[in-house]
Design an enzyme around this catalytic site. Structure first.
Site, PDB file in Angstrom:
ATOM      1  N   CYS A 100       1.128   8.167   2.614  1.00 36.10           N
ATOM      2  CA  CYS A 100       1.976   8.617   1.502  1.00 36.10           C
ATOM      3  C   CYS A 100       1.987  10.136   1.502  1.00 36.10           C
ATOM      4  CB  CYS A 100       1.421   8.085   0.182  1.00 36.10           C
ATOM      5  SG  CYS A 100       2.131   8.850  -1.280  1.00 36.10           S
ATOM      6  N   CYS A 104       7.669  12.847  -3.085  1.00 30.28           N
ATOM      7  CA  CYS A 104       8.864  12.151  -3.595  1.00 30.28           C
ATOM      8  C   CYS A 104       8.816  11.938  -5.099  1.00 30.28           C
ATOM      9  CB  CYS A 104       9.019  10.802  -2.919  1.00 30.28           C
ATOM     10  SG  CYS A 104       8.358  10.708  -1.279  1.00 30.28           S
ATOM     11  N   THR A 191      -0.004  10.187  -7.928  1.00 27.07           N
ATOM     12  CA  THR A 191       0.118  10.463  -6.496  1.00 27.07           C
ATOM     13  C   THR A 191       0.213  11.963  -6.240  1.00 27.07           C
ATOM     14  OG1 THR A 191       1.199   8.353  -6.095  1.00 27.07           O
ATOM     15  CG2 THR A 191       1.633  10.095  -4.514  1.00 27.07           C
ATOM     16  N   GLU A 257      -4.581   9.598  -5.081  1.00 23.91           N
ATOM     17  CA  GLU A 257      -4.156   9.341  -6.455  1.00 23.91           C
ATOM     18  C   GLU A 257      -5.276   9.777  -7.391  1.00 23.91           C
ATOM     19  OE1 GLU A 257      -3.061   7.005  -4.166  1.00 23.91           O
ATOM     20  OE2 GLU A 257      -0.934   7.302  -4.581  1.00 23.91           O
ATOM     21  N   HIS A 292      12.624   5.847  -7.502  1.00 19.65           N
ATOM     22  CA  HIS A 292      11.400   5.666  -6.719  1.00 19.65           C
ATOM     23  C   HIS A 292      11.398   4.319  -5.988  1.00 19.65           C
ATOM     24  CE1 HIS A 292       7.898   7.737  -5.433  1.00 19.65           C
ATOM     25  NE2 HIS A 292       7.083   6.744  -5.721  1.00 19.65           N
ATOM     26  N   TYR A 296      11.026   3.762  -1.713  1.00 21.33           N
ATOM     27  CA  TYR A 296      10.178   2.862  -0.932  1.00 21.33           C
ATOM     28  C   TYR A 296      10.928   2.222   0.231  1.00 21.33           C
ATOM     29  CZ  TYR A 296       6.087   3.091  -3.988  1.00 21.33           C
ATOM     30  OH  TYR A 296       4.969   3.508  -4.654  1.00 21.33           O
ATOM     31  N   CYS A 299      10.019   5.466   2.745  1.00 25.24           N
ATOM     32  CA  CYS A 299       8.650   5.827   3.135  1.00 25.24           C
ATOM     33  C   CYS A 299       7.889   4.643   3.723  1.00 25.24           C
ATOM     34  CB  CYS A 299       7.895   6.435   1.961  1.00 25.24           C
ATOM     35  SG  CYS A 299       7.242   5.258   0.763  1.00 25.24           S
ATOM     36  N   GLU A 447       0.074  -0.185  -2.828  1.00 23.28           N
ATOM     37  CA  GLU A 447       1.135   0.620  -3.434  1.00 23.28           C
ATOM     38  C   GLU A 447       2.495  -0.039  -3.262  1.00 23.28           C
ATOM     39  OE1 GLU A 447       2.241   4.552  -2.009  1.00 23.28           O
ATOM     40  OE2 GLU A 447       1.756   5.302  -3.995  1.00 23.28           O
TER      41      GLU A 447
HETATM   42 FE1  SF4 Z   1       4.298   8.183  -1.527  1.00 21.56          FE
HETATM   43 FE2  SF4 Z   1       6.344   6.665  -0.774  1.00 21.56          FE
HETATM   44 FE3  SF4 Z   1       6.066   7.335  -3.352  1.00 21.56          FE
HETATM   45 FE4  SF4 Z   1       6.793   9.132  -1.472  1.00 21.56          FE
HETATM   46  S1  SF4 Z   1       7.962   7.313  -2.129  1.00 21.56           S
HETATM   47  S2  SF4 Z   1       5.320   9.430  -3.115  1.00 21.56           S
HETATM   48  S3  SF4 Z   1       5.567   8.485   0.272  1.00 21.56           S
HETATM   49  S4  SF4 Z   1       4.687   6.063  -2.124  1.00 21.56           S
HETATM   50 FE    FE Z   2       4.245   5.673  -4.764  1.00 19.04          FE
END
Ligand code: SF4
Ligand code: FE
Length: 482
Positions: A100, A104, A191, A257, A292, A296, A299, A447
């Protein structure tokens, strides 16, 4: 400045007075700590890639506020193309870190607050949108990492914020002054908190008028007086304190985190973006969550690419790349991973312009994207473990491999195909272990389930937006029912 280098970013974090606690002790900073440093390296990648000529289109863009070149992580999306490029950028960062990369949450918060502040001003004659645009210019110009903070501890889930036995279980305003407000409470699962310059706080759920002190959005520096954080434990985290790097699985990168506590923190007026207009909390939460959930689809796909690659290398090292069942498992992993990517791209392509002018994802498709993310990475991980074999959890340590007496036995008996050094085979096993069970499992597995909202949160959004009444009408129409 507008674009920092990776090194400048590291030094900028070192200069902060962030209060970080881990294993019961305060640590001086995230930069020099061996457990936190890999998570900082992941964020650094978002700066390094923005300097690379090969990735300019993905990693950088032009600010609509200043006309200057900025990192895409600081961007307010101006088109559906921007939304698509965001997902592609996240896949790239996932591929480069297998972790991660944390930045983001700020980007998603920027875009959610931007649209909501505008609409709140229209309804209430407030000045949140101007406040926020000025804040964004500062963030873009200084190329900052901002922790987008939504999740409150929530205490008794059956009670509203104001009805909790402890009033601090949702972050709230405890004092109103002419020049700002004082807030108290906490944000959980934050995060990248130790690797951020700023924290941008939003409400965590829909609020009623009785909860108006809890309907607050604002930003403060992460080292503002009264803020401190307690870092969350990760499986296998203390392996980073050992000699050698093999047993870490992912030697350079990770995520982090923390529980961030706000112990009477002052917020000046010009950093407030919502303050008591409780009816706008819902929109802000749904927007951030949807952005968000779109994230996902980028990422986790990038990290999935690394895991699929590791499984394929493991098959080569075991001498079974041509076994039909192994090939089929790898195909299934790719199919699942690309399905997630398709969802990320689809909710971006179907994006729409908000009243404030920025672009929002298709919320139904973003929620479908994340709902699939709560499942497919588990299956991808299961197949990777299947291909890797039990040795991924039973192999001896790097110290045994390096031991003059034990090492030759480890080399000899854990050999796969003769041309592959045993050490290389074990490195791949540790990487698969790291992604499925170790420190990166926070970012890839659990996650995937709980990040950006637990599965039920998406199902609520899907039920609201799935237009079941419209679907019933279609069926009745086909058979001629009035
Ligand atoms: Fe982490 Fe993915 Fe959230 Fe970006 S989108 S902060 S990489 S979990
Ligand atoms: Fe996340």
């Amino acid at each position: 400045m507008a674009l920092m280098t990776g090194e400048q970013y590291i030094e900028s974090i070192r200069k902060l007075n962030t209060r970080i606690y881990m294993f019961g002790k305060q640590i001086p900073n995230a930069v020099d700590d061996p457990i936190l440093r890999p998570s900082l390296n992941s964020v650094k990648m978002t700066y390094d890639l923005a300097q690379d000529p090969e990735y300019q289109e993905l990693m950088t863009t032009t600010s609509h506020l200043t006309g200057k070149k900025i990192n895409r992580f600081c961007h307010i999306h101006q088109s559906t193309k921007d939304l698509i490029l965001k997902v592609k950028m996240q896949r790239l960062c996932g591929q480069k870190t297998a972790a991660c990369f944390q930045r983001c949450v700020g980007m998603d918060a920027f875009n959610a607050v931007y649209a909501t502040a505008y609409e709140t001003d229209q309804a209430h004659g407030t000045h949140y949108f101007d406040n926020f645009k000025k804040y964004m210019e500062y963030v873009q110009e200084a190329d900052l990492v901002v922790d987008g903070a939504m999740t409150d501890p929530k205490g008794d889930r059956g009670l509203a914020p104001h009805a909790q036995a402890d009033e601090d279980l949702f972050l709230h305003v405890v004092e109103r002054r002419p020049d700002g407000v004082v807030v108290r409470g906490a944000k959980a699962h934050q995060t990248g908190a130790s690797n951020s310059h700023e924290i941008l706080v939003m409400p965590t759920q829909a609020m009623k008028p009785e909860d108006k002190d809890y309907a607050i959005a604002f930003s403060v520096p992460i080292d503002a007086e009264g803020i401190f954080m307690i870092v969350g434990r990760q499986s296998c985290d203390t392996r980073k304190l050992e000699d050698g790097t093999m047993d870490r699985g992912n030697p350079c990168f990770g995520g982090m985190e923390a529980l961030v506590i706000f112990d009477n923190v002052f917020v000046p007026n010009d950093r407030i973006f919502l303050n008591g207009e409780s009816e706008f909390a819902t929109g802000l939460v749904e927007r951030f969550a949807s952005y968000h959930r779109q994230s996902y689809g980028g990422c986790k796909v990038g990290v999935g690419d690394v895991l699929i690659g590791a499984a394929a290398v493991a098959a080569d090292q075991n001498g079974v790349p041509k076994a039909s069942h192994v090939k089929d498992k790898l195909i299934e992993m790719i199919h699942l991973n690309e399905t997630l990517y398709s969802c990320g791209l689809a909710c971006s392509s179907n994006g729409w312009q908000t009243a404030a002018g920025n672009y929002m994802v298709d919320t139904l498709l973003a929620n479908v994207c994340k709902q699939n993310v709560t499942r497919f990475p588990y299956e991808i991980a299961r197949l990777a473990e299947d291909i890797a074999g039990g040795i991924m959890v039973t192999c001896p340590s790097e110290a045994d491999l390096n031991d003059p007496e034990l090492g030759p036995y480890v080399e000899k008996y854990l050999q796969g195909v003769a041309s592959v050094p045993t050490r290389d085979r074990l490195k791949i096993m540790r990487l698969i272990e790291n992604l499925t069970l170790g420190t990166a499992a926070v970012g890839y597995r659990t996650e995937s389930l709980h990040g950006a909202g637990s599965p039920q949160a998406q199902r609520i959004m899907i039920s609201r937006q799935g237009d079941l009444a419209g679907k019933k009408a279609l069926a009745k129409n086909i058979v001629g029912i009035e």
